[in-house]
Design a protein around this motif. Structure first.
Motif, PDB file in Angstrom:
ATOM      1  N   GLU A  28       0.836  -1.198   0.000  1.00 46.83           N
ATOM      2  CA  GLU A  28       0.000   0.000   0.000  1.00 46.83           C
ATOM      3  C   GLU A  28       0.877   1.256   0.000  1.00 46.83           C
ATOM      4  O   GLU A  28       0.617   2.207  -0.748  1.00 46.83           O
ATOM      5  N   LEU A  46      -7.842 -12.406   4.519  1.00 48.60           N
ATOM      6  CA  LEU A  46      -8.543 -11.359   3.776  1.00 48.60           C
ATOM      7  C   LEU A  46      -9.011 -10.214   4.671  1.00 48.60           C
ATOM      8  O   LEU A  46      -8.727  -9.044   4.401  1.00 48.60           O
ATOM      9  N   HIS A  47      -9.707 -10.518   5.729  1.00 46.79           N
ATOM     10  CA  HIS A  47     -10.268  -9.476   6.596  1.00 46.79           C
ATOM     11  C   HIS A  47      -9.171  -8.615   7.224  1.00 46.79           C
ATOM     12  O   HIS A  47      -9.238  -7.379   7.176  1.00 46.79           O
ATOM     13  N   LYS A  50      -7.450  -6.326   4.593  1.00 48.18           N
ATOM     14  CA  LYS A  50      -8.281  -5.185   4.176  1.00 48.18           C
ATOM     15  C   LYS A  50      -8.361  -4.124   5.273  1.00 48.18           C
ATOM     16  O   LYS A  50      -8.368  -2.935   4.982  1.00 48.18           O
ATOM     17  N   PRO A  54      -6.447  -0.466   3.739  1.00 44.22           N
ATOM     18  CA  PRO A  54      -7.769  -0.245   3.132  1.00 44.22           C
ATOM     19  C   PRO A  54      -7.760   0.284   1.705  1.00 44.22           C
ATOM     20  O   PRO A  54      -8.728   0.081   0.976  1.00 44.22           O
ATOM     21  N   VAL A  58      -7.335  -5.837  -3.076  1.00 42.78           N
ATOM     22  CA  VAL A  58      -7.071  -7.159  -2.512  1.00 42.78           C
ATOM     23  C   VAL A  58      -8.012  -8.167  -3.143  1.00 42.78           C
ATOM     24  O   VAL A  58      -9.212  -7.928  -3.277  1.00 42.78           O
ATOM     25  N   TYR A  60      -8.598 -12.668  -3.206  1.00 40.53           N
ATOM     26  CA  TYR A  60      -8.254 -13.810  -2.370  1.00 40.53           C
ATOM     27  C   TYR A  60      -8.332 -15.085  -3.186  1.00 40.53           C
ATOM     28  O   TYR A  60      -8.970 -15.142  -4.228  1.00 40.53           O
TER      29      TYR A  60
END
Length: 71
Positions: A28, A46-47, A50, A54, A58, A60
């Motif tokens: 990022e 994944l969670h 992110k 942000p 992304v 998966y």
């Protein structure tokens, strides 16, 4: 058109869990208006990825079949 860099984290120990978050944050930071980066992470990460990065694109991968889904 921007160059596209896609990094597949796969299930390497160096790119899972907290390491996945660190790598995504580095991606990022390295992203710019001249280069688009996409992180392809494990569904397990994944969670967290992110939340930590942000603005990073992304996707998966499922454990058995690749899935193309940008979130």
């Amino acid at each position: 058109m921007q160059p596209l860099i896609v990094v597949n984290f796969k299930t390497y120990a160096t790119a899972m869990g907290e390491k996945a978050v660190e790598l995504a944050q580095a991606m990022e930071r390295a992203s710019s208006e001249h280069v688009r980066m996409v992180a392809v992470v494990s569904a397990f990460d994944l969670h967290a990825v992110k939340l930590a990065a942000p603005t990073l694109a992304v996707s998966y991968t499922h454990l058995t079949l690749p899935t193309i889904l940008l979130v």
